[in-house]
Design an enzyme around this catalytic site. Structure first.
Site, short mmCIF file in Angstrom:
data_model
loop_
_atom_site.label_atom_id
_atom_site.label_comp_id
_atom_site.label_asym_id
_atom_site.label_seq_id
_atom_site.Cartn_x
_atom_site.Cartn_y
_atom_site.Cartn_z
N PRO A 99 0.84 -1.21 0.00
CA PRO A 99 0.00 0.00 0.00
C PRO A 99 0.87 1.26 0.00
O PRO A 99 1.85 1.32 0.74
CB PRO A 99 -0.79 -0.11 1.31
CG PRO A 99 -0.74 -1.56 1.66
CD PRO A 99 0.59 -2.04 1.17
N MET A 100 0.52 2.22 -0.84
CA MET A 100 1.21 3.50 -0.87
C MET A 100 0.15 4.59 -0.95
O MET A 100 -0.71 4.58 -1.84
CB MET A 100 2.17 3.59 -2.05
CG MET A 100 3.39 2.70 -1.91
SD MET A 100 4.48 2.73 -3.36
CE MET A 100 3.56 1.63 -4.47
N CYS A 135 5.22 2.86 9.26
CA CYS A 135 5.36 4.26 8.84
C CYS A 135 6.43 4.97 9.67
O CYS A 135 6.36 5.00 10.90
CB CYS A 135 4.03 4.99 8.99
SG CYS A 135 4.11 6.70 8.43
N LYS A 163 2.58 -6.02 8.87
CA LYS A 163 3.81 -5.52 8.29
C LYS A 163 4.50 -4.58 9.27
O LYS A 163 3.84 -3.77 9.93
CB LYS A 163 3.53 -4.78 6.97
CG LYS A 163 4.78 -4.23 6.28
CD LYS A 163 4.42 -3.38 5.07
CE LYS A 163 5.68 -2.76 4.46
NZ LYS A 163 5.37 -1.79 3.39
N ASN A 197 10.40 -7.09 2.14
CA ASN A 197 10.10 -5.82 1.47
C ASN A 197 11.34 -4.95 1.53
O ASN A 197 12.00 -4.85 2.55
CB ASN A 197 8.92 -5.15 2.17
CG ASN A 197 8.59 -3.76 1.65
OD1 ASN A 197 8.25 -2.87 2.40
ND2 ASN A 197 8.66 -3.57 0.34
N ASP A 236 13.76 -2.66 -1.73
CA ASP A 236 14.70 -2.69 -2.86
C ASP A 236 14.38 -3.78 -3.88
O ASP A 236 15.28 -4.43 -4.41
CB ASP A 236 16.14 -2.82 -2.37
CG ASP A 236 16.59 -1.64 -1.53
OD1 ASP A 236 15.84 -0.66 -1.44
OD2 ASP A 236 17.69 -1.71 -0.93
N GLY A 271 6.99 -2.01 -3.36
CA GLY A 271 6.46 -0.67 -3.19
C GLY A 271 6.97 0.27 -4.26
O GLY A 271 6.50 0.27 -5.41
#
Length: 379
Positions: free
Chosen positions: A18-19, A110, A152, A214, A216, A238
């Site tokens: 999610p972004m 975040c 996450k 998650n 790179d 992402g």
């Protein structure tokens, strides 16, 4: 190469992260269309923009709009930002009772200062008991259903305060169906290089549920390399897909061992941009949809030859007709530039993490951080 997350069987172990302001129904639809077109099927998991549990329970119109799924979208995956076990339970129960999604993920990654200084996001897993209570609340709300709950998080707050091993153990112990690690600390934000060795450590530490990595994943070989080097069960992508919604088709083909799609020419990219803008206009209305499209322009055009005047006009486009005229000025024969792969979007610089006063004093403190559920960013 399949991935099992609770009741969900994914033919490809690739997950869209999610972004905020990016992974809305328009972008997810585009990614799914391209994967289907280029590989013959849609096989991964495409997660919607993260929504705040409190805002969802309060039925804020903007939040409800963010939970829009396409008519044929399956599985429907929704990610929550949350800090309070009771609000978490209420939000998850609402998702269950109103059939809003087939999968619930929770984000504790975040690193944004306005979030961590309130005790939310990547700061929260330091409070082990509170973290566990939140995961348990979501799992309890989904009992008796086929809706899996996943979690996450990041490596930790900084190099002196790693929390990922405890977070993985706690989440699995409370019933999470999978865990995902962004292999950076909050202090790194999105800078530097993700430490894949910590994904391997988490995989060794958590054996009861799938562990996803998650950080790179920028081209097709990266996913296979991460899985080989770390032993993780899947990858979460992402920033690498910004301006490259066809990346999921490339990743899926690479992991299946099938022929990879040919990178698109500039003419094909222009067609994809037009489709993206059309989908955004359908979701938001043309005025807002085209304003949302503007930020994608630089990502799509990265590495391609185009004059500064044309780029500027595309970055301020207001209507679909205007966009059509600008896209017609591009040379459709230009091949995809090899240097267009790599980091995209926000990176920032490493810095100390803003935390509430006394946050590090007691990792077992269960008090819900005040005012930490008023945000909407991702991580």
């Amino acid at each position: 190469m399949a991935l099992q997350i609770g009741s969900l069987t994914l033919r490809s172990p690739v997950v869209l992260a999610p972004m905020a302001g990016v992974t809305n129904v328009a972008f997810r639809t585009l990614c799914r269309e391209l994967e289907d077109e280029l590989t013959g099927s849609t096989s991964g998991l495409y997660v919607c923009e993260m929504v705040t549990a409190r805002a969802l329970v309060e039925r804020q119109p903007a939040t409800l709009h963010m939970t829009t799924f396409g008519p044929t979208e399956t599985p429907r995956s929704l990610q929550l930002y949350t800090v309070d076990p009771q609000t978490t339970y209420d939000a998850a129960k609402m998702i269950v009772d109103e059939d809003m999604a087939d999968h619930i993920d929770m984000n504790f990654g975040c690193p944004v200062p306005k979030v961590t200084r309130k005790g939310g996001g990547a700061a929260l897993p330091y409070k082990r008991s509170l973290f566990g209570a939140i995961v348990a609340a979501a799992v309890r709300a989904t009992e008796g259903t086929d809706i899996p709950v996943t979690v996450k998080f990041r490596i930790g707050i900084d190099d002196a305060h790693h929390t990922h091993l405890d977070a993985g153990r706690i989440a699995a112990g409370e019933g999470a169906a999978a865990v995902a690690l962004h292999a950076r600390t909050a202090a790194q934000r999105y800078s530097g290089t993700a430490d894949w060795s910590e994904i391997a450590r988490l995989k060794d530490h958590v054996r009861d549920v799938p562990v996803l990595g998650n950080g790179d994943i920028f081209h097709a070989d990266d996913a296979a390399r991460m899985m080989t080097e770390t032993g993780c069960d899947g990858v979460v992508v992402g920033r690498g897909c910004l301006g490259r919604p066809w990346l999921f088709a490339e990743l899926s083909a690479a992991l299946r061992g099938t022929e990879r799609p040919t990178p698109p020419t500039l003419g094909r990219v222009a067609d994809i941009m037009r489709r993206h803008a059309e989908l955004l206009a359908d979701h938001h209305g043309e005025d807002r949809g085209l304003r949302e499209m503007r930020k994608h322009v630089a990502w799509y055009m990265r590495g391609f030859p185009a004059g500064s005047d044309l780029r500027q006009k595309m970055a301020t486009v207001s209507t679909l007709v205007e966009l059509d005229g600008l896209l017609d000025q591009l040379d459709p024969t230009v091949p995809f530039p090899p240097d267009a792969e790599g980091p995209r979007g926000r990176q920032g610089s490493p810095s100390s993490v803003a935390l509430p006063d006394g946050w590090l004093d007691d990792p077992e403190d269960c008090a819900v951080p005040a005012g930490a559920d008023l945000m909407h960013s991702g991580g």
